[in-house]
Design a protein around this motif. Structure first.
Motif, mmCIF file in Angstrom:
data_model
loop_
_atom_site.group_PDB
_atom_site.id
_atom_site.type_symbol
_atom_site.label_atom_id
_atom_site.label_comp_id
_atom_site.label_asym_id
_atom_site.label_seq_id
_atom_site.Cartn_x
_atom_site.Cartn_y
_atom_site.Cartn_z
ATOM 1 N N GLY A 106 -17.727 -10.646 -48.067
ATOM 2 C CA GLY A 106 -16.962 -11.877 -47.959
ATOM 3 C C GLY A 106 -15.520 -11.728 -47.516
ATOM 4 O O GLY A 106 -14.632 -12.366 -48.088
ATOM 5 N N GLN A 107 -15.281 -10.948 -46.470
ATOM 6 C CA GLN A 107 -13.935 -10.825 -45.943
ATOM 7 C C GLN A 107 -13.952 -11.014 -44.430
ATOM 8 O O GLN A 107 -14.922 -10.678 -43.756
ATOM 9 C CB GLN A 107 -13.340 -9.442 -46.270
ATOM 10 C CG GLN A 107 -13.149 -9.202 -47.750
ATOM 11 C CD GLN A 107 -12.260 -7.994 -47.994
ATOM 12 O OE1 GLN A 107 -11.160 -7.912 -47.477
ATOM 13 N NE2 GLN A 107 -12.749 -7.064 -48.793
ATOM 14 N N PHE A 108 -12.849 -11.594 -43.932
ATOM 15 C CA PHE A 108 -12.617 -11.653 -42.492
ATOM 16 C C PHE A 108 -11.895 -10.382 -42.063
ATOM 17 O O PHE A 108 -10.983 -9.910 -42.751
ATOM 18 C CB PHE A 108 -11.702 -12.826 -42.130
ATOM 19 C CG PHE A 108 -12.365 -14.174 -42.111
ATOM 20 C CD1 PHE A 108 -13.294 -14.500 -41.134
ATOM 21 C CD2 PHE A 108 -12.028 -15.137 -43.059
ATOM 22 C CE1 PHE A 108 -13.882 -15.756 -41.107
ATOM 23 C CE2 PHE A 108 -12.601 -16.387 -43.033
ATOM 24 C CZ PHE A 108 -13.535 -16.707 -42.061
ATOM 25 N N VAL A 109 -12.265 -9.835 -40.917
ATOM 26 C CA VAL A 109 -11.487 -8.795 -40.252
ATOM 27 C C VAL A 109 -11.234 -9.306 -38.835
ATOM 28 O O VAL A 109 -12.170 -9.598 -38.094
ATOM 29 C CB VAL A 109 -12.228 -7.445 -40.195
ATOM 30 C CG1 VAL A 109 -11.416 -6.433 -39.393
ATOM 31 C CG2 VAL A 109 -12.497 -6.930 -41.601
ATOM 32 N N VAL A 110 -9.964 -9.465 -38.476
ATOM 33 C CA VAL A 110 -9.583 -9.964 -37.155
ATOM 34 C C VAL A 110 -8.630 -8.963 -36.515
ATOM 35 O O VAL A 110 -7.600 -8.617 -37.098
ATOM 36 C CB VAL A 110 -8.904 -11.344 -37.246
ATOM 37 C CG1 VAL A 110 -8.615 -11.875 -35.847
ATOM 38 C CG2 VAL A 110 -9.769 -12.332 -38.019
ATOM 39 N N ALA A 146 -2.723 -6.203 -33.537
ATOM 40 C CA ALA A 146 -2.423 -6.694 -34.883
ATOM 41 C C ALA A 146 -3.748 -6.785 -35.640
ATOM 42 O O ALA A 146 -4.760 -7.231 -35.087
ATOM 43 C CB ALA A 146 -1.741 -8.053 -34.843
ATOM 44 N N ILE A 147 -3.753 -6.341 -36.882
ATOM 45 C CA ILE A 147 -4.988 -6.259 -37.668
ATOM 46 C C ILE A 147 -4.843 -7.112 -38.923
ATOM 47 O O ILE A 147 -3.880 -6.955 -39.682
ATOM 48 C CB ILE A 147 -5.276 -4.803 -38.072
ATOM 49 C CG1 ILE A 147 -5.297 -3.906 -36.825
ATOM 50 C CG2 ILE A 147 -6.575 -4.701 -38.843
ATOM 51 C CD1 ILE A 147 -5.113 -2.445 -37.127
ATOM 52 N N PHE A 148 -5.788 -8.000 -39.125
ATOM 53 C CA PHE A 148 -5.815 -8.844 -40.312
ATOM 54 C C PHE A 148 -7.117 -8.586 -41.071
ATOM 55 O O PHE A 148 -8.184 -8.472 -40.466
ATOM 56 C CB PHE A 148 -5.756 -10.328 -39.935
ATOM 57 C CG PHE A 148 -4.473 -10.746 -39.268
ATOM 58 C CD1 PHE A 148 -3.456 -11.341 -39.996
ATOM 59 C CD2 PHE A 148 -4.278 -10.541 -37.904
ATOM 60 C CE1 PHE A 148 -2.268 -11.725 -39.388
ATOM 61 C CE2 PHE A 148 -3.109 -10.917 -37.286
ATOM 62 C CZ PHE A 148 -2.097 -11.514 -38.036
ATOM 63 N N GLN A 149 -7.009 -8.515 -42.382
ATOM 64 C CA GLN A 149 -8.193 -8.460 -43.231
ATOM 65 C C GLN A 149 -7.867 -9.213 -44.507
ATOM 66 O O GLN A 149 -6.876 -8.914 -45.178
ATOM 67 C CB GLN A 149 -8.586 -7.026 -43.575
ATOM 68 C CG GLN A 149 -9.853 -6.990 -44.431
ATOM 69 C CD GLN A 149 -10.101 -5.636 -45.057
ATOM 70 O OE1 GLN A 149 -9.583 -4.642 -44.565
ATOM 71 N NE2 GLN A 149 -10.865 -5.605 -46.125
#
Length: 430
Positions: A106-110, A146-149
């Motif tokens: 249940g996590q987003f990785v963008v 750029a990395i989002f989690q």
């Protein structure tokens, strides 16, 4: 640096991509991918086809020191490509695109690449719309990525249950941009990046959905006119040999009437030439008193943005217009009958909300014919106090001339499965 993924794009296009039932990132912020199992096929969605790309572009051409690992160390080439990453025979890494991944826990990785838009976006300006938790900030960033989690329960994520049994989590991110504010209008030359993305979960599969926004209005034609015969045209010549001077080559050929409306991307140089027609007097000088841009063919409409003021680059514009001298060596019979300048393509911005408007541009120039002699100079000095040129102008020797339509290219974003990109990307990159 390591992570893993699924893809994206940007502009009135919807791209649907599949993620494995576990998509992970291998840097301390995600767990380990134990075994890769391709997801079960998902039902086909009704989606729009992406805009047709122009030239070939390889998203996997990433410099070694800029690579971010995608998946576990032992991931195979096939597994890597299944999650829309790149494999060089030794490691799996993210390509120059936008990759959205949905993890089983249940996590987003963008992962956003600088080169996912044309012109390139400043990845350090990209944020989620709701920043109510430290987890909503990027977990890592370079000049290229750029990395989002973040958990799907945070950062403004909305959730809904669809009739087909999917649980859908949706979020939105965008970039900030610099706005130039003038007395009669505001503009920007920065890419405005917006991404609406979803993770869709069912009992058998995980689906990442990336939606592109920002439509381009339909083109409208425009005509130019003036009391004296003056023509404004845009150069389209290209450098074809080594050592070629781009500014000279650009004016070797021009767009024809059938080519309009023409399309330019933000910050792309626009080569403007204004010339006097039907005169054979070498002592006549064409001057540009004022050049500006509007969003309609009406030269008096608002908003407006100045390009030249008193024949000189508008000093409030951070991207100064370049005056191109037309010398005797140009090969033109009457060089003083020509004026040339280069400005960088921009987008008008809403004066109140400062939101970019995907619009068209019309260029207008107020011109004057000056008769020079040993007693009278027609020079338009820009580096010292301007002398009066008005006295040098004859009556009825002024004209207003306008360009045909120049439309702002759609802010094109490239999803991880799109193989192509305009070759202009590198050329106009700042």
């Amino acid at each position: 640096m390591a992570l893993s993924g699924c893809p994206f794009g940007v502009l009135v296009v919807i791209v649907v991509l599949l993620a494995g039932d576990v998509v992970m990132a291998q840097r301390q912020w995600l767990g380990t991918l134990n075994k890769y199992d391709p997801p079960a096929p998902l039902p086909k969605k009704n989606v729009k086809d992406p805009l047709a790309p122009v030239d070939h572009f390889d998203k996997c051409q990433v410099a070694h020191n800029e690579k971010i690992l995608c998946g576990t160390v032992d991931i195979t080439d096939q597994q890597c490509r299944e999650i829309n990453c790149c494999h060089d025979g030794r490691q799996c890494y993210y390509g120059k695109a936008v990759t959205v991944q949905c993890t089983k826990d249940g996590q987003f990785v963008v992962v956003v690449s600088r080169e996912s838009t044309l012109p390139p976006v400043d990845v350090n300006s990209v944020t989620l719309l709701e920043m109510n938790d430290v987890a909503c900030s990027s977990v890592d960033a370079t000049s290229t990525f750029a990395i989002f989690q973040f958990p799907m329960t945070l950062c403004g994520t909305t959730v809904k249950l669809e009739e087909d049994g999917y649980v859908v989590y949706e979020n939105h991110m965008s970039s900030s941009y610099e706005v130039g504010v003038g007395p009669r209008g505001s503009i920007t030359r920065d890419s405005h990046f917006e991404l609406l993305f979803q993770c869709r979960y069912s009992s058998t599969a995980v689906e990442a959905v990336i939606m592109e926004i920002n439509a381009l209005p339909p083109p409208v034609s425009v005509a130019a006119a003036g009391e004296i015969r003056v023509e404004l045209r845009l150069g389209n010549g290209k450098c074809l040999s080594k050592g070629c001077v781009e500014e000279e080559a650009a004016y070797s050929s021009f767009y024809a009437a059938a080519d309009y409306p023409i399309t330019k991307v933000l910050k792309e140089p626009v080569y403007v030439e204004v010339r006097l027609l039907g005169r054979a007097d070498p002592n006549v000088v064409l001057n540009l008193e004022h050049c500006w841009a509007t969003t309609t063919p009406n030269h008096q409409s608002l908003p407006q943005w100045d390009i030249l003021v008193d024949g000189c680059p508008y000093h409030e514009d951070g991207y100064k217009t370049t005056i191109v001298p037309v010398r005797g060596s140009s090969g033109l019979q009457y060089p003083t009958h020509y004026k040339r300048f280069i400005y960088q393509m921009f987008s008008f911005v809403d004066q109140n909300a400062f939101s970019p408007q995907k619009d068209r541009i019309f260029i207008h120039c107020a011109t004057a014919v000056c008769h020079q002699s040993s007693m009278r100079s027609c020079e338009q000095p820009c580096r010292r106090q301007r002398r009066s040129v008005a006295a040098a102008k004859s009556q009825n020797q002024e004209a207003l001339v306008s360009s045909k339509e120049v439309i702002l290219a759609p802010l094109k974003s490239f999803s991880a499965d799109e193989p192509n990109i305009s070759s202009a990307l590198k050329k106009w990159e700042r």
